[in-house]
Design an enzyme around this catalytic site. Structure first.
Site, PDB file in Angstrom:
ATOM      1  N   LYS A   9       3.258  -4.135  30.330  1.00 16.63           N
ATOM      2  CA  LYS A   9       4.335  -3.368  30.706  1.00 16.63           C
ATOM      3  C   LYS A   9       4.974  -4.310  28.936  1.00 16.63           C
ATOM      4  O   LYS A   9       5.281  -4.769  28.301  1.00 16.63           O
ATOM      5  CB  LYS A   9       5.049  -4.461  31.932  1.00 16.63           C
ATOM      6  CG  LYS A   9       4.110  -3.840  32.839  1.00 16.63           C
ATOM      7  CD  LYS A   9       4.557  -5.229  34.139  1.00 16.63           C
ATOM      8  CE  LYS A   9       4.070  -4.610  35.060  1.00 16.63           C
ATOM      9  NZ  LYS A   9       4.089  -4.916  36.352  1.00 16.63           N
ATOM     10  N   PHE A  57      12.349  -3.713  45.381  1.00 17.91           N
ATOM     11  CA  PHE A  57      11.939  -3.283  44.557  1.00 17.91           C
ATOM     12  C   PHE A  57      12.227  -2.829  43.540  1.00 17.91           C
ATOM     13  O   PHE A  57      12.327  -2.726  41.894  1.00 17.91           O
ATOM     14  CB  PHE A  57      11.290  -4.774  43.804  1.00 17.91           C
ATOM     15  CG  PHE A  57       9.415  -4.594  44.557  1.00 17.91           C
ATOM     16  CD1 PHE A  57       9.180  -3.516  43.810  1.00 17.91           C
ATOM     17  CD2 PHE A  57       8.970  -4.937  45.595  1.00 17.91           C
ATOM     18  CE1 PHE A  57       7.814  -2.955  44.313  1.00 17.91           C
ATOM     19  CE2 PHE A  57       7.989  -4.766  45.990  1.00 17.91           C
ATOM     20  CZ  PHE A  57       6.881  -3.471  45.178  1.00 17.91           C
ATOM     21  N   ARG A  85      -8.316  -8.028  38.190  1.00 15.28           N
ATOM     22  CA  ARG A  85      -6.883  -8.985  38.556  1.00 15.28           C
ATOM     23  C   ARG A  85      -7.001 -10.591  39.059  1.00 15.28           C
ATOM     24  O   ARG A  85      -6.030 -10.719  39.371  1.00 15.28           O
ATOM     25  CB  ARG A  85      -6.658  -8.551  40.543  1.00 15.28           C
ATOM     26  CG  ARG A  85      -6.850  -6.481  40.278  1.00 15.28           C
ATOM     27  CD  ARG A  85      -6.727  -6.052  41.833  1.00 15.28           C
ATOM     28  NE  ARG A  85      -5.274  -6.604  41.915  1.00 15.28           N
ATOM     29  CZ  ARG A  85      -4.072  -6.144  42.572  1.00 15.28           C
ATOM     30  NH1 ARG A  85      -3.906  -5.237  41.189  1.00 15.28           N
ATOM     31  NH2 ARG A  85      -2.839  -6.822  42.981  1.00 15.28           N
ATOM     32  N   THR A  91       0.873 -11.201  41.052  1.00 12.46           N
ATOM     33  CA  THR A  91       2.334 -11.007  40.587  1.00 12.46           C
ATOM     34  C   THR A  91       3.144 -11.699  39.729  1.00 12.46           C
ATOM     35  O   THR A  91       3.848 -12.224  38.770  1.00 12.46           O
ATOM     36  CB  THR A  91       2.811 -10.445  41.631  1.00 12.46           C
ATOM     37  OG1 THR A  91       1.699  -9.010  42.090  1.00 12.46           O
ATOM     38  CG2 THR A  91       3.986  -9.518  41.202  1.00 12.46           C
ATOM     39  N   ARG A 102      -0.520 -13.818  33.977  1.00 16.61           N
ATOM     40  CA  ARG A 102       0.639 -13.838  33.993  1.00 16.61           C
ATOM     41  C   ARG A 102       1.054 -15.477  33.407  1.00 16.61           C
ATOM     42  O   ARG A 102       1.808 -15.845  33.072  1.00 16.61           O
ATOM     43  CB  ARG A 102       0.459 -13.551  35.462  1.00 16.61           C
ATOM     44  CG  ARG A 102       0.681 -11.827  35.385  1.00 16.61           C
ATOM     45  CD  ARG A 102       0.457 -11.907  36.717  1.00 16.61           C
ATOM     46  NE  ARG A 102       1.245  -9.924  36.872  1.00 16.61           N
ATOM     47  CZ  ARG A 102       0.723  -9.253  37.883  1.00 16.61           C
ATOM     48  NH1 ARG A 102      -0.314  -9.617  38.616  1.00 16.61           N
ATOM     49  NH2 ARG A 102       0.448  -7.564  38.048  1.00 16.61           N
ATOM     50  N   ASN A 112       6.165  -9.639  34.913  1.00 10.67           N
ATOM     51  CA  ASN A 112       5.049  -9.769  34.591  1.00 10.67           C
ATOM     52  C   ASN A 112       3.867  -9.726  33.762  1.00 10.67           C
ATOM     53  O   ASN A 112       3.108  -9.848  34.378  1.00 10.67           O
ATOM     54  CB  ASN A 112       4.776 -10.197  36.173  1.00 10.67           C
ATOM     55  CG  ASN A 112       4.471  -8.710  36.795  1.00 10.67           C
ATOM     56  OD1 ASN A 112       4.036  -8.165  35.812  1.00 10.67           O
ATOM     57  ND2 ASN A 112       3.853  -8.973  37.719  1.00 10.67           N
ATOM     58  N   HIS A 115       0.266  -4.443  34.371  1.00 13.51           N
ATOM     59  CA  HIS A 115      -0.301  -4.395  35.661  1.00 13.51           C
ATOM     60  C   HIS A 115      -1.752  -3.991  35.767  1.00 13.51           C
ATOM     61  O   HIS A 115      -2.315  -3.194  35.040  1.00 13.51           O
ATOM     62  CB  HIS A 115       0.701  -2.775  35.474  1.00 13.51           C
ATOM     63  CG  HIS A 115       0.097  -1.485  36.588  1.00 13.51           C
ATOM     64  ND1 HIS A 115       0.232  -1.794  37.829  1.00 13.51           N
ATOM     65  CD2 HIS A 115      -1.333  -0.634  36.797  1.00 13.51           C
ATOM     66  CE1 HIS A 115      -0.274  -0.509  38.506  1.00 13.51           C
ATOM     67  NE2 HIS A 115      -1.341  -0.462  37.887  1.00 13.51           N
TER      68      HIS A 115
END
EC number: 2.7.4.6
Length: 140
Positions: A9, A57, A85, A91, A102, A112, A115
């Site tokens: 991100k 959000f 994951r 998250t 993260r 964070n 994705h």
């Protein structure tokens, strides 16, 4: 072999963590089969995250994802979706396990770092959003 889509991100790019995150990804046994650096418009970010349109959000997410460059990648590995994951963590970085991407690098639930697709089916759809078949390089 299963595939998953990740996006490094804008906060990851801004903090110059692309290399560090890719290093963790590759050390975890994932192969990068497609990668590019791009910048999403608000419209494109809105399309990608359309599933969240009714969530509170959504507007903030679209704004953030269009705030700077990002790096979408298709990753390949056995059990890629679940393993990725696990690698990236919860998250909310405050809830993420020690050593996860993260926990190490994210500042907040909204910013964070990364994705990760939540299912193999969604990974295929999301990968098609960013990459044509010609852009995916088979790794043997």
């Amino acid at each position: 072999m299963e595939r998953t889509l990740t996006i490094l991100k804008p906060d990851c790019v801004r903090k110059q963590l692309i290399g560090a995150v890719i290093d963790k990804i590759e050390r975890a046994g994932f192969r990068v089969v497609a990668m590019k650096k791009t910048r999403l418009t608000q419209e494109t970010a809105g399309e990608f995250y359309a599933v969240h349109r009714e969530r509170p959000f959504y507007g903030e997410l679209v704004e953030f994802m269009s705030s700077g460059p990002c790096v979408p990648m298709i990753l390949e590995k056995e059990n890629a979706v679940a393993d990725f994951r696990t690698l990236i963590g919860a998250t909310d970085p405050a809830q993420a396990d020690e050593g996860t991407v993260r926990k190490l690098y994210a500042d907040s639930k909204g910013e964070n770092i990364v994705h990760g697709s939540d299912s193999a089916e969604n990974a295929a759809v999301e990968a098609g959003f960013f990459f044509s078949a010609e852009e995916v390089v088979r790794v043997d």
